[in-house]
Design a protein around this motif. Sequence first.
Motif, PDB file in Angstrom:
ATOM      1  N   LEU A   1       0.823  -1.216   0.000  1.00 37.03           N
ATOM      2  CA  LEU A   1       0.000   0.000   0.000  1.00 37.03           C
ATOM      3  C   LEU A   1       0.854   1.262   0.000  1.00 37.03           C
ATOM      4  CD1 LEU A   1      -2.953  -0.848   2.414  1.00 37.03           C
ATOM      5  CD2 LEU A   1      -2.940  -0.826  -0.079  1.00 37.03           C
ATOM      6  N   THR A   2       1.945   1.251  -0.762  1.00 37.36           N
ATOM      7  CA  THR A   2       2.825   2.418  -0.781  1.00 37.36           C
ATOM      8  C   THR A   2       2.085   3.688  -1.169  1.00 37.36           C
ATOM      9  OG1 THR A   2       4.780   1.106  -1.311  1.00 37.36           O
ATOM     10  CG2 THR A   2       4.868   3.444  -1.852  1.00 37.36           C
ATOM     11  N   SER A   3       1.380   3.670  -2.279  1.00 34.28           N
ATOM     12  CA  SER A   3       0.723   4.886  -2.765  1.00 34.28           C
ATOM     13  C   SER A   3      -0.385   5.322  -1.823  1.00 34.28           C
ATOM     14  CB  SER A   3       0.176   4.666  -4.176  1.00 34.28           C
ATOM     15  OG  SER A   3      -0.698   3.554  -4.232  1.00 34.28           O
ATOM     16  N   TYR A   4      -1.168   4.367  -1.344  1.00 33.86           N
ATOM     17  CA  TYR A   4      -2.276   4.699  -0.445  1.00 33.86           C
ATOM     18  C   TYR A   4      -1.752   5.266   0.872  1.00 33.86           C
ATOM     19  CZ  TYR A   4      -6.684   4.099   2.091  1.00 33.86           C
ATOM     20  OH  TYR A   4      -7.826   4.309   2.827  1.00 33.86           O
ATOM     21  N   ALA A   5      -0.776   4.589   1.478  1.00 29.94           N
ATOM     22  CA  ALA A   5      -0.233   5.049   2.752  1.00 29.94           C
ATOM     23  C   ALA A   5       0.420   6.418   2.614  1.00 29.94           C
ATOM     24  CB  ALA A   5       0.776   4.033   3.288  1.00 29.94           C
ATOM     25  N   ALA A   6       1.121   6.642   1.515  1.00 33.11           N
ATOM     26  CA  ALA A   6       1.753   7.943   1.300  1.00 33.11           C
ATOM     27  C   ALA A   6       0.715   9.050   1.210  1.00 33.11           C
ATOM     28  CB  ALA A   6       2.589   7.903   0.023  1.00 33.11           C
ATOM     29  N   SER A   7      -0.353   8.792   0.471  1.00 26.80           N
ATOM     30  CA  SER A   7      -1.388   9.815   0.308  1.00 26.80           C
ATOM     31  C   SER A   7      -2.081  10.107   1.629  1.00 26.80           C
ATOM     32  CB  SER A   7      -2.403   9.386  -0.751  1.00 26.80           C
ATOM     33  OG  SER A   7      -3.185   8.281  -0.315  1.00 26.80           O
ATOM     34  N   LYS A   8      -2.322   9.088   2.433  1.00 31.13           N
ATOM     35  CA  LYS A   8      -3.023   9.291   3.692  1.00 31.13           C
ATOM     36  C   LYS A   8      -2.126   9.921   4.751  1.00 31.13           C
ATOM     37  CE  LYS A   8      -7.043   7.783   2.416  1.00 31.13           C
ATOM     38  NZ  LYS A   8      -8.204   8.709   2.329  1.00 31.13           N
ATOM     39  N   ALA A   9      -0.835   9.629   4.722  1.00 29.64           N
ATOM     40  CA  ALA A   9       0.091  10.322   5.623  1.00 29.64           C
ATOM     41  C   ALA A   9       0.118  11.811   5.298  1.00 29.64           C
ATOM     42  CB  ALA A   9       1.486   9.722   5.510  1.00 29.64           C
TER      43      ALA A   9
END
Length: 257
Positions: free
Chosen positions: A150-158
């Motif tokens: 979930l690299t992209s998802y986690a980055a966006s949510k951080a």
Amino acid sequence: MGRLDGRVVLVTGAARGQGEQEARLFAAEGARVVLADVLDEAGRAVAEELGGKSARYVHLDVGDEAGWPAAVAVAKDAFGRLDGLVNNAGILRFNALEHTPLAEYEEVVRVNQTGTFLGMRAVAPELAAAGGGTIVNTCSYTALAGMASLTSYAASKAAVLGMTRVAALELAGRGIRVNAMCPGGIDTPMINPAPLDPGAGRAAVDELFRAHVPLGRAGRPEEVARLALFLTSDDSSYVTGQPFVVDGGWLAGLSLF
């Protein structure tokens, strides 16, 4: 008396899942709700069910800067003001870091991160003009703890969590509170069992939550909606700039017994 009597709130991603439940609960608590989504048929159906005195639907791609003024205009034209925003719209993509195409990463960031930024920027002047208001950003468990694929998802949510804190500082003086919800696994159409086990389907998802979540199940959209209600209502009048985790205890740690 409802907890949101007299308030006008825009909810993105409101055609289904968490956003739909937020819109329904807010309307039940006395708010007039503008439901925004790209799923026009489903979004219009929910708005029509809630009734013209309580709801309107507007097509909105949250990552498109040009769409936001029109969404705000719908709220003002229909109900005369805007008091709150729930930035709920989001997308999820599973992929290992080294296999994530740039286009996929940018797509997730465009909706989850840029969409939240554009929403806060668009509504802030309107909330201030109404005498203050609330912004609730939908963040994620993954903004606080990593999850493989979930690299992209986690980055966006951080990034959403970081923007929430900054916006809370900047907007407090204008009577605007900004907070973030950090859901864990919630039982919505976003949960796609295919990356977990294409053959097992939903059973694989259920087993995942039984194994890793202390409460032993996925969350329900209405449970997230109740948190959004708290953060939008005067019950949270002294709360701003904070992340609220709603994950069944997942973030607390690993239970071995």
